[in-house]
Design a protein around this motif. Structure first.
Motif, PDB file in Angstrom:
ATOM      1  N   ILE A   1       3.938   6.239   6.401  1.00  0.00           N
ATOM      2  CA  ILE A   1       3.929   4.590   5.272  1.00  0.00           C
ATOM      3  C   ILE A   1       2.387   4.229   5.456  1.00  0.00           C
ATOM      4  O   ILE A   1       2.431   3.252   4.560  1.00  0.00           O
ATOM      5  N   SER A   2       1.606   4.214   6.108  1.00  0.00           N
ATOM      6  CA  SER A   2       0.162   3.803   6.092  1.00  0.00           C
ATOM      7  C   SER A   2      -0.646   4.550   5.113  1.00  0.00           C
ATOM      8  O   SER A   2      -1.038   3.851   4.421  1.00  0.00           O
ATOM      9  N   GLY A   3      -0.215   5.498   4.988  1.00  0.00           N
ATOM     10  CA  GLY A   3      -0.555   5.809   3.271  1.00  0.00           C
ATOM     11  C   GLY A   3       0.375   5.181   2.072  1.00  0.00           C
ATOM     12  O   GLY A   3      -1.330   5.053   1.031  1.00  0.00           O
ATOM     13  N   ALA A   4       1.568   4.499   2.264  1.00  0.00           N
ATOM     14  CA  ALA A   4       1.749   4.015   0.932  1.00  0.00           C
ATOM     15  C   ALA A   4       1.042   2.211   0.871  1.00  0.00           C
ATOM     16  O   ALA A   4       0.838   2.272  -0.241  1.00  0.00           O
ATOM     17  N   PHE A   5       0.905   1.986   2.748  1.00  0.00           N
ATOM     18  CA  PHE A   5       0.055   0.506   2.153  1.00  0.00           C
ATOM     19  C   PHE A   5      -1.777   1.065   1.931  1.00  0.00           C
ATOM     20  O   PHE A   5      -2.131   0.163   1.148  1.00  0.00           O
ATOM     21  N   SER A   6      -1.999   2.016   1.719  1.00  0.00           N
ATOM     22  CA  SER A   6      -3.116   2.647   1.452  1.00  0.00           C
ATOM     23  C   SER A   6      -2.960   2.697  -0.245  1.00  0.00           C
ATOM     24  O   SER A   6      -5.010   1.813  -0.538  1.00  0.00           O
ATOM     25  N   LEU A   7      -2.507   3.233  -0.939  1.00  0.00           N
ATOM     26  CA  LEU A   7      -2.491   3.832  -1.901  1.00  0.00           C
ATOM     27  C   LEU A   7      -2.107   2.364  -2.823  1.00  0.00           C
ATOM     28  O   LEU A   7      -2.742   1.994  -3.878  1.00  0.00           O
ATOM     29  N   THR A   8      -1.176   1.766  -2.589  1.00  0.00           N
ATOM     30  CA  THR A   8      -1.143   0.364  -2.527  1.00  0.00           C
ATOM     31  C   THR A   8      -1.888  -0.259  -2.971  1.00  0.00           C
ATOM     32  O   THR A   8      -2.186  -1.519  -3.860  1.00  0.00           O
ATOM     33  N   GLN A   9      -3.265  -0.237  -1.850  1.00  0.00           N
ATOM     34  CA  GLN A   9      -4.441  -1.169  -2.421  1.00  0.00           C
ATOM     35  C   GLN A   9      -5.277  -0.574  -3.569  1.00  0.00           C
ATOM     36  O   GLN A   9      -5.721  -1.076  -3.834  1.00  0.00           O
ATOM     37  N   GLN A  10      -4.629   0.731  -3.516  1.00  0.00           N
ATOM     38  CA  GLN A  10      -5.836   1.655  -4.312  1.00  0.00           C
ATOM     39  C   GLN A  10      -5.649   0.896  -5.954  1.00  0.00           C
ATOM     40  O   GLN A  10      -6.313  -0.008  -6.171  1.00  0.00           O
ATOM     41  N   ALA A  11      -3.876   0.941  -5.615  1.00  0.00           N
ATOM     42  CA  ALA A  11      -3.798   0.490  -7.282  1.00  0.00           C
ATOM     43  C   ALA A  11      -3.553  -0.551  -7.191  1.00  0.00           C
ATOM     44  O   ALA A  11      -4.391  -1.015  -8.603  1.00  0.00           O
ATOM     45  N   ILE A  12      -4.099  -1.643  -6.442  1.00  0.00           N
ATOM     46  CA  ILE A  12      -4.084  -3.177  -6.390  1.00  0.00           C
ATOM     47  C   ILE A  12      -5.614  -3.324  -7.029  1.00  0.00           C
ATOM     48  O   ILE A  12      -5.837  -4.064  -8.279  1.00  0.00           O
ATOM     49  N   GLN A  13      -6.536  -2.636  -6.941  1.00  0.00           N
ATOM     50  CA  GLN A  13      -7.926  -2.790  -6.997  1.00  0.00           C
ATOM     51  C   GLN A  13      -8.463  -2.148  -8.601  1.00  0.00           C
ATOM     52  O   GLN A  13      -9.554  -2.359  -9.071  1.00  0.00           O
ATOM     53  N   LEU A  14      -7.936  -0.667  -8.634  1.00  0.00           N
ATOM     54  CA  LEU A  14      -8.506  -0.693  -9.592  1.00  0.00           C
ATOM     55  C   LEU A  14      -7.049  -0.475 -11.107  1.00  0.00           C
ATOM     56  O   LEU A  14      -7.132  -0.274 -12.162  1.00  0.00           O
ATOM     57  N   GLY A  15      -6.481  -1.713 -10.657  1.00  0.00           N
ATOM     58  CA  GLY A  15      -6.214  -2.507 -12.035  1.00  0.00           C
ATOM     59  C   GLY A  15      -4.501  -1.900 -12.236  1.00  0.00           C
ATOM     60  O   GLY A  15      -3.981  -1.799 -13.343  1.00  0.00           O
ATOM     61  N   PHE A  16      -3.983  -1.473 -11.545  1.00  0.00           N
ATOM     62  CA  PHE A  16      -2.185  -0.858 -11.848  1.00  0.00           C
ATOM     63  C   PHE A  16      -1.265  -1.732 -11.264  1.00  0.00           C
ATOM     64  O   PHE A  16      -0.011  -1.131 -11.532  1.00  0.00           O
ATOM     65  N   MET A  17      -1.428  -2.427 -10.310  1.00  0.00           N
ATOM     66  CA  MET A  17      -0.559  -3.380  -9.658  1.00  0.00           C
ATOM     67  C   MET A  17      -0.982  -4.666  -9.210  1.00  0.00           C
ATOM     68  O   MET A  17      -2.335  -5.146  -9.148  1.00  0.00           O
ATOM     69  N   PRO A  18       0.003  -5.745  -9.253  1.00  0.00           N
ATOM     70  CA  PRO A  18       0.156  -7.102  -9.248  1.00  0.00           C
ATOM     71  C   PRO A  18      -1.014  -7.202  -8.431  1.00  0.00           C
ATOM     72  O   PRO A  18      -0.517  -6.823  -6.984  1.00  0.00           O
ATOM     73  N   ARG A  19      -1.633  -8.393  -7.127  1.00  0.00           N
ATOM     74  CA  ARG A  19      -2.356  -8.497  -6.365  1.00  0.00           C
ATOM     75  C   ARG A  19      -0.964  -8.653  -5.547  1.00  0.00           C
ATOM     76  O   ARG A  19      -0.018  -9.223  -5.516  1.00  0.00           O
ATOM     77  N   LEU A  20      -0.987  -8.191  -4.042  1.00  0.00           N
ATOM     78  CA  LEU A  20      -0.510  -8.315  -2.728  1.00  0.00           C
ATOM     79  C   LEU A  20      -0.555  -8.276  -1.835  1.00  0.00           C
ATOM     80  O   LEU A  20      -1.944  -8.860  -1.493  1.00  0.00           O
ATOM     81  N   ARG A  21      -0.002  -9.299  -0.983  1.00  0.00           N
ATOM     82  CA  ARG A  21      -0.219 -10.000   0.191  1.00  0.00           C
ATOM     83  C   ARG A  21      -1.395  -8.970   1.267  1.00  0.00           C
ATOM     84  O   ARG A  21       0.053  -8.000   1.500  1.00  0.00           O
ATOM     85  N   ILE A  22      -2.703  -8.883   1.456  1.00  0.00           N
ATOM     86  CA  ILE A  22      -2.383  -7.654   2.266  1.00  0.00           C
ATOM     87  C   ILE A  22      -3.098  -8.538   3.665  1.00  0.00           C
ATOM     88  O   ILE A  22      -4.204  -9.335   3.886  1.00  0.00           O
ATOM     89  N   LEU A  23      -3.254  -8.310   4.613  1.00  0.00           N
ATOM     90  CA  LEU A  23      -3.414  -8.344   5.970  1.00  0.00           C
ATOM     91  C   LEU A  23      -4.125  -7.086   7.021  1.00  0.00           C
ATOM     92  O   LEU A  23      -3.119  -5.971   6.958  1.00  0.00           O
ATOM     93  N   HIS A  24      -5.230  -7.495   7.491  1.00  0.00           N
ATOM     94  CA  HIS A  24      -5.636  -6.577   8.502  1.00  0.00           C
ATOM     95  C   HIS A  24      -5.380  -6.497   9.859  1.00  0.00           C
ATOM     96  O   HIS A  24      -5.330  -7.943  10.769  1.00  0.00           O
ATOM     97  N   THR A  25      -4.533  -4.924  10.448  1.00  0.00           N
ATOM     98  CA  THR A  25      -4.088  -5.377  11.549  1.00  0.00           C
ATOM     99  C   THR A  25      -4.959  -4.970  13.068  1.00  0.00           C
ATOM    100  O   THR A  25      -5.172  -4.899  13.685  1.00  0.00           O
ATOM    101  N   SER A  26      -6.548  -4.972  12.470  1.00  0.00           N
ATOM    102  CA  SER A  26      -7.347  -4.586  13.242  1.00  0.00           C
ATOM    103  C   SER A  26      -8.539  -4.734  13.196  1.00  0.00           C
ATOM    104  O   SER A  26      -9.159  -5.306  11.413  1.00  0.00           O
ATOM    105  N   ALA A  27      -9.223  -5.742  13.766  1.00  0.00           N
ATOM    106  CA  ALA A  27     -11.050  -6.066  13.934  1.00  0.00           C
ATOM    107  C   ALA A  27     -12.372  -5.226  13.227  1.00  0.00           C
ATOM    108  O   ALA A  27     -12.641  -5.450  12.823  1.00  0.00           O
ATOM    109  N   SER A  28     -11.781  -3.972  14.022  1.00  0.00           N
ATOM    110  CA  SER A  28     -12.878  -2.781  13.633  1.00  0.00           C
ATOM    111  C   SER A  28     -12.271  -1.670  12.945  1.00  0.00           C
ATOM    112  O   SER A  28     -13.491  -1.341  12.114  1.00  0.00           O
TER     113      SER A  28
END
Length: 637
Positions: free
Chosen positions: A321-348
């Motif tokens: 599941i964490s891998g799916a989040f990371s992959l989606t973030q990469q896909a958004i940044q590289l222009g393969f997916m539209p912007r989605l709401r991304i929340l950070h669950t850790s300050a560090s």
């Protein structure tokens, strides 16, 4: 082969923690998927859709296939070779694709390579749905070895565990994650001990490590051997996670964990399962092969083993599941997916992110899979094809790396790639026979995700081209408008997707408000083909005269695009940026599907729908909500 200089350029260790600590952490995160394979892989080879008799010929043959699959696919292909091809320390199909794309840009075969990388990403989404369903369901089924009366409770327990797993994602897993390493260390030690207990009683099973027995299996019945590959491959599911999670731990900790701890633990357990079955009478063997993993434990310890296996499968599911989040973030940044709401669950920990849309979509699909297929044996038919497809694509990308990036000796590179292709194609072909029994599901998900990814990338490219066609040259605009328009105090930042021409928002603002700010910034945010862009290379500023500046801000595809934070780094265009004196102007395009060449009409409508439902640029770029003005425009694509 790659020279030392090439290797160091492509692989940069970026974590200074002690090797032992990183290795334990890697065991908890990276090896969850492949670590839970003994629960079902050996069993499915004998009781799956193409059953085998649990006799010595088949048991030795299957154990030999499992061992040499681990050696060729995991130890040699992924751990020894592919993990050297990191993109500034990051791994995974998209990171490798970005690396290849950056270094081979302009070559005529680069587009097919991009499509292969995108399809590997699409297949991962199918895998990320099946893995939690398969692993949690198989562990819950272990309760029936404790008491058959648990049978009716297997599905409700599995669904409850999975709902709870997806529910906690929004709260972050940093604290729970600290337990992953120790739990998985205990789990692999238990695997090894259970295996050794039975190997001692039947040590001749160790002969099965000889590849002769794999060849004998095929020689005796080539069709049965070929079909068995469809289940044997379940033993190496999760191998791609070693590469994808490399950015979290570095190459060396993962390699050490695999070679000296995980691989021995897994093989001892598989050998123990084989030794146990061989020690039983034919009738007892036929019954025990239905769930050999849990029957390794004495009856008094079976329930604790089931609970430990459940914990391991939850950890494996969490990693996917964490891998799916990371992959989606990469896909958004590289222009393969539209912007989605991304929340950070850790300050560090920057990698601890949560994407609600992906989380709940996965949750719904996983629950439906569990309810539709009903058992891990039925799900096994759907499991292998996504994994083998992704492994085949990784081999294609590796071929480009060996020949074009590392410039290996052609004979050595051709020999390695040929071996990998033969193995991957054999596994993939064997899994194609399971398409009617469930293999259609990951292919359907992969096709759907591939269509979405390519439609967004193509539509975005077309939209930028149409905007560029209609854009006025900036020099002409400054000369004609800047001298006549009324200037007002403050700073205006006009965000634009192209680093040339006049942004539509600027033209509309001048047309309707008839004023220009004293300082006008034409801002373009670009995502580089590297995971991280250093601060000193973050901003590029060009003075266009009369208070106009062209600013390009670069982020890596693993970085969060925080525009206000980046503006604080900008110097050379007047006073320091203060958010209370700065207004951000965004253009919100309304897309009008048309018959113009570019994309099919249905894909244009799909792209327009995706754009309407994308996260707003204001939230995505962390812009202050009370300083943003949106101006609409219509674009035909």
């Amino acid at each position: 082969m790659a020279t030392d200089g090439e290797a160091s350029e492509l692989s940069q260790p970026h974590n200074d923690q002690p090797l032992a600590k990183l290795a334990v952490a890697a065991i908890g995160i990276v090896f969850g998927d492949i670590g839970t394979s003994p629960i079902y892989a050996f069993r499915e080879t004998f009781t799956g859709h193409h059953p085998l008799d649990p006799d010595q010929l088949h048991i030795y043959g299957v154990l030999s296939l499992i061992f040499w699959s681990m050696m060729i696919v995991v130890s040699i292909k992924y751990v020894s070779i592919i993990m050297r091809a990191d993109n500034k320390g990051e791994g995974g199909s998209l990171a490798l694709l970005a690396l290849i794309n950056r270094q081979t840009e302009g070559k005529r075969w680069s587009t097919p390579i991009v499509m292969l990388g995108v399809f590997a990403t699409a297949l991962f989404y199918g895998d990320s749905m099946i893995t939690p369903a398969m692993s949690v369901l198989s562990a819950s089924e272990g309760l029936t070895t404790v008491d058959p009366r648990f049978g009716p409770l297997v599905l409700p327990i599995s669904v409850t565990i999975l709902i709870g797993l997806f529910w906690i994602q929004a709260r972050g897993t940093a604290k729970v994650g600290q337990l992953f390493g120790p739990v998985m260390v205990i789990y692999f030690l238990v695997l090894a001990v259970l295996g050794v207990m039975h190997i001692i009683g039947n040590p001749t099973v160790l002969w099965s490590l000889n590849p002769y027995y794999a060849f004998t299996f095929f020689a005796d019945d080539p069709l049965a051997g070929f079909l068995a590959l469809g289940s044997v491959v379940l033993a190496v599911t999760g191998a791609e996670a070693l590469y994808a999670d490399m950015g979290h731990f570095g190459r060396n900790p993962i390699r050490v964990s695999w070679l000296y701890f995980v691989l021995p633990g897994l093989m001892l357990n598989y050998l123990g399962q084989g030794a146990m079955i061989l020690s039983l009478e034919p009738a007892g063997a036929a019954e025990a092969i239905k769930n050999p993993f849990f029957l390794l434990a004495p009856e008094a310890f079976r329930l604790p083993l089931v609970l430990l296996a459940m914990m391991a499968t939850i950890i494996a599911s969490q990693a996917v599941i964490s891998g799916a989040f990371s992959l989606t973030q990469q896909a958004i940044q590289l222009g393969f997916m539209p912007r989605l709401r991304i929340l950070h669950t850790s300050a560090s920990a920057a990698g601890q992110i949560y994407i609600p849309a992906i989380n709940w979509a996965l949750c719904v699909m996983v629950i439906l899979l569990v309810l539709f297929f009903g058992s891990s044996s039925n799900l096994a038919a759907a499991y292998g094809i996504a994994v083998t497809g992704a492994m085949f694509i990784d081999t294609c990308l590796l071929a480009v790396v060996l020949f074009s990036l590392w410039h290996w000796n052609r004979f050595v590179a051709a020999l390695a790639i040929t071996v990998f292709f033969i193995v991957d194609l054999a596994y993939f072909a064997a899994n194609l026979t399971k398409v009617p029994d469930g293999g259609w599901f990951p292919l359907l998900v992969g096709l759907f995700a591939f269509t979405m990814l390519t439609t967004w990338a193509k539509g975005r490219k077309l939209m930028i081209e149409r905007l560029r066609e209609a854009a006025m040259p900036i020099k002409v605009f400054i000369t004609s408008a800047a001298s006549s328009a009324t200037r007002v105090p403050g700073t205006a930042v006009f965000m634009t997707s192209t680093a040339d021409g006049v942004p539509h928002a600027l033209l509309h603002n001048l047309k309707h408000n008839k004023v220009l700010h004293d300082r006008v910034i034409l801002l373009t945010v670009k995502i580089a083909d590297v995971p991280y862009v250093e601060i000193e290379r973050r901003c590029m500023l060009e003075d266009l005269g009369q208070g106009f500046h062209r600013l390009v801000i670069k982020f890596g595809f693993m970085q969060e695009p925080d525009v206000p934070a980046a503006l604080k780094l900008v110097t050379g265009c007047g006073a320091e940026f203060k958010m209370m004196d700065t207004s951000f102007f965004l253009a919100r395009q309304t897309l009008l599907p048309s018959e113009r060449p570019g994309m099919a009409l249905w894909r244009e409508r799909l792209f327009a729908w995706m754009m309407r439902n994308a996260e707003s640029a204001m939230d995505f770029f962390k812009l202050p909500t009370n300083r943003v003005v949106e101006l609409g425009s219509q674009v035909e694509i």
